[in-house]
Design an enzyme around this catalytic site. Sequence first.
Site, PDB file in Angstrom:
ATOM      1  N   ASN A  50       0.650  -1.107  -0.015  1.00 38.19           N
ATOM      2  CA  ASN A  50      -0.063   0.050   0.015  1.00 38.19           C
ATOM      3  C   ASN A  50       0.862   1.103  -0.101  1.00 38.19           C
ATOM      4  O   ASN A  50       0.281   2.339   0.271  1.00 38.19           O
ATOM      5  CB  ASN A  50      -0.833  -0.025   1.215  1.00 38.19           C
ATOM      6  CG  ASN A  50      -2.005  -1.013   1.192  1.00 38.19           C
ATOM      7  OD1 ASN A  50      -2.192  -1.515   0.251  1.00 38.19           O
ATOM      8  ND2 ASN A  50      -2.375  -1.590   2.234  1.00 38.19           N
ATOM      9  N   HIS A 138     -15.117  -1.604   4.756  1.00 40.98           N
ATOM     10  CA  HIS A 138     -14.050  -2.355   5.421  1.00 40.98           C
ATOM     11  C   HIS A 138     -14.413  -3.010   6.831  1.00 40.98           C
ATOM     12  O   HIS A 138     -15.390  -2.518   7.380  1.00 40.98           O
ATOM     13  CB  HIS A 138     -12.754  -1.507   5.876  1.00 40.98           C
ATOM     14  CG  HIS A 138     -11.819  -1.886   5.978  1.00 40.98           C
ATOM     15  ND1 HIS A 138     -11.489  -2.248   7.494  1.00 40.98           N
ATOM     16  CD2 HIS A 138     -10.580  -2.717   5.445  1.00 40.98           C
ATOM     17  CE1 HIS A 138     -10.230  -2.761   7.435  1.00 40.98           C
ATOM     18  NE2 HIS A 138      -9.747  -3.062   6.147  1.00 40.98           N
ATOM     19  N   GLU A 184     -16.874   4.100   2.021  1.00 40.84           N
ATOM     20  CA  GLU A 184     -15.382   4.367   1.539  1.00 40.84           C
ATOM     21  C   GLU A 184     -15.338   5.346   0.224  1.00 40.84           C
ATOM     22  O   GLU A 184     -16.411   5.131  -0.493  1.00 40.84           O
ATOM     23  CB  GLU A 184     -14.449   3.066   1.317  1.00 40.84           C
ATOM     24  CG  GLU A 184     -14.451   2.158   2.615  1.00 40.84           C
ATOM     25  CD  GLU A 184     -13.576   0.899   2.234  1.00 40.84           C
ATOM     26  OE1 GLU A 184     -12.469   0.782   1.603  1.00 40.84           O
ATOM     27  OE2 GLU A 184     -14.187  -0.366   2.790  1.00 40.84           O
ATOM     28  N   SER A 188     -11.400  -0.944  -0.995  1.00 41.32           N
ATOM     29  CA  SER A 188      -9.957  -1.800  -0.930  1.00 41.32           C
ATOM     30  C   SER A 188      -9.648  -3.087  -1.394  1.00 41.32           C
ATOM     31  O   SER A 188      -8.684  -3.439  -2.141  1.00 41.32           O
ATOM     32  CB  SER A 188      -9.501  -2.003   0.660  1.00 41.32           C
ATOM     33  OG  SER A 188     -10.665  -2.658   1.115  1.00 41.32           O
ATOM     34  N   ASP A 214     -14.648   6.999   4.621  1.00 41.65           N
ATOM     35  CA  ASP A 214     -13.319   6.791   4.998  1.00 41.65           C
ATOM     36  C   ASP A 214     -12.330   6.758   3.645  1.00 41.65           C
ATOM     37  O   ASP A 214     -12.680   6.099   2.590  1.00 41.65           O
ATOM     38  CB  ASP A 214     -12.919   5.084   5.266  1.00 41.65           C
ATOM     39  CG  ASP A 214     -11.936   4.796   5.902  1.00 41.65           C
ATOM     40  OD1 ASP A 214     -10.637   5.124   5.352  1.00 41.65           O
ATOM     41  OD2 ASP A 214     -11.842   3.722   6.904  1.00 41.65           O
ATOM     42  N   HIS A 217      -7.653   4.731   1.123  1.00 38.89           N
ATOM     43  CA  HIS A 217      -7.077   4.288  -0.040  1.00 38.89           C
ATOM     44  C   HIS A 217      -6.816   5.609  -1.088  1.00 38.89           C
ATOM     45  O   HIS A 217      -6.473   5.402  -2.152  1.00 38.89           O
ATOM     46  CB  HIS A 217      -7.493   3.517  -0.891  1.00 38.89           C
ATOM     47  CG  HIS A 217      -7.380   1.788   0.018  1.00 38.89           C
ATOM     48  ND1 HIS A 217      -6.157   1.245   0.182  1.00 38.89           N
ATOM     49  CD2 HIS A 217      -8.126   1.367   0.692  1.00 38.89           C
ATOM     50  CE1 HIS A 217      -6.494   0.120   0.880  1.00 38.89           C
ATOM     51  NE2 HIS A 217      -7.531   0.463   1.517  1.00 38.89           N
ATOM     52  N   LYS A 248      -0.544   4.134   4.686  1.00 41.62           N
ATOM     53  CA  LYS A 248      -0.683   3.634   3.254  1.00 41.62           C
ATOM     54  C   LYS A 248       0.253   4.348   2.477  1.00 41.62           C
ATOM     55  O   LYS A 248       1.463   4.403   2.448  1.00 41.62           O
ATOM     56  CB  LYS A 248      -2.098   3.358   2.725  1.00 41.62           C
ATOM     57  CG  LYS A 248      -2.791   2.307   3.389  1.00 41.62           C
ATOM     58  CD  LYS A 248      -4.059   2.079   2.814  1.00 41.62           C
ATOM     59  CE  LYS A 248      -4.838   0.725   3.762  1.00 41.62           C
ATOM     60  NZ  LYS A 248      -5.061   0.561   4.922  1.00 41.62           N
TER      61      LYS A 248
END
Length: 389
Positions: A50, A138, A184, A188, A214, A217, A248
């Site tokens: 990541n 997640h 998100e 992910s 979130d 990423h 990440k």
Amino acid sequence: MSQLEQHLDHYSAQLEQLKQQGNLRQFTSNIQHGRMIQINGQSMLNLSSNDYLGLASDLHLREQFFDQTPNDLRIMSSSSSRLLTGNFPEYEQLEASLSQAFYGRSALLFNSGYHMNIGILPALSDAKTLILADKLIHASMIDGIRLSSAKYVRYRHNDLNHLSQLLQKYHADESFDRIIIVTESIFSMDGDETDLAELVRIKQQFSKVMLYVDEAHAIGVRGEQGLGCAEQYGVIDEIDFLVGTFGKALASVGGYLICHAIIRDYLINSMRPLIFSTAQPPICMAWTNFIFQKVLALNQQRQHLQQISQYLQQAVQGKGFACPSTSHIVPVIIGESQKTVNKAKALQQQGFYVMPVRPPTVPQHGSRLRICLTSQLNQADLDQLVALL
């Protein structure tokens, strides 16, 4: 047979079942050098990290940081929670940096993204709260919802029409004082993303609704300054709980929340994992702040990452594989677990460290190779990989 042996037999049978299904997991010892990873003496191109901007593997950055870090800052433990004696100046400096970057909104730090997501949602929720969550959020957010006293309804993945229908259904229900939408920005496992601008537009139609997004990423890799999809789509101020991680693209450890000052104060007084956890070492906060300042200017790396991501997405689809990605996380969906494991091993033997992702991380028959791109890669690397698919 002793009582302990009976218990161990039970767990041993469970492990054997996972092994037969091709879903047994084990730790793998490795040594990493730049964009390469070495396992059992074999050196491979690392396509499972990541470290999206290549900062964690940048030796020059580490040397620069330690050269400018005085000895009295090299404290390896905070020795208490922030509410006791763990609130070192480095915490406040990092929060001030985040607040300044995110247009003056308040910032609050956490020990990890998981720690953050299992703590914020239970603290914010009560029996009169409804959480509407994307089906593919997640595990940390799912666990946070389970720890809360809120009612919980899932909407179909990235289906904002379904979300709107649920809002129409529940918004007039007097048993709920507030509704929190949880999603998100970049997901992910599929590497696809939510339409944040449309999500904000939907939220603004309903007075009870708050929005929890979130950016784990997306932070570092999206937006002009790398502040995430919320910056990219101009909606930072419209998201009530904008969370992300430093573990990440930002080459560190920990999580953060961008929110209103009242929310920040409320969590300091109500979030159990924050109140009862030893804070991170001050040196980690100083390193994160150092990296964060660098990330704000890495637009060239972000553009390169976007270009190679689009190239690989199209190449994977051209090979006939399902690939829903619109980001630097590019899944190659194969389906059956053992077949996916075998393909991953074949790629590793050819010098590409690609990992299989299997149930329960993804749905049954959704096993895939999960390719994580970093700005250190180039098109020639990807051409060699695609040829092997």
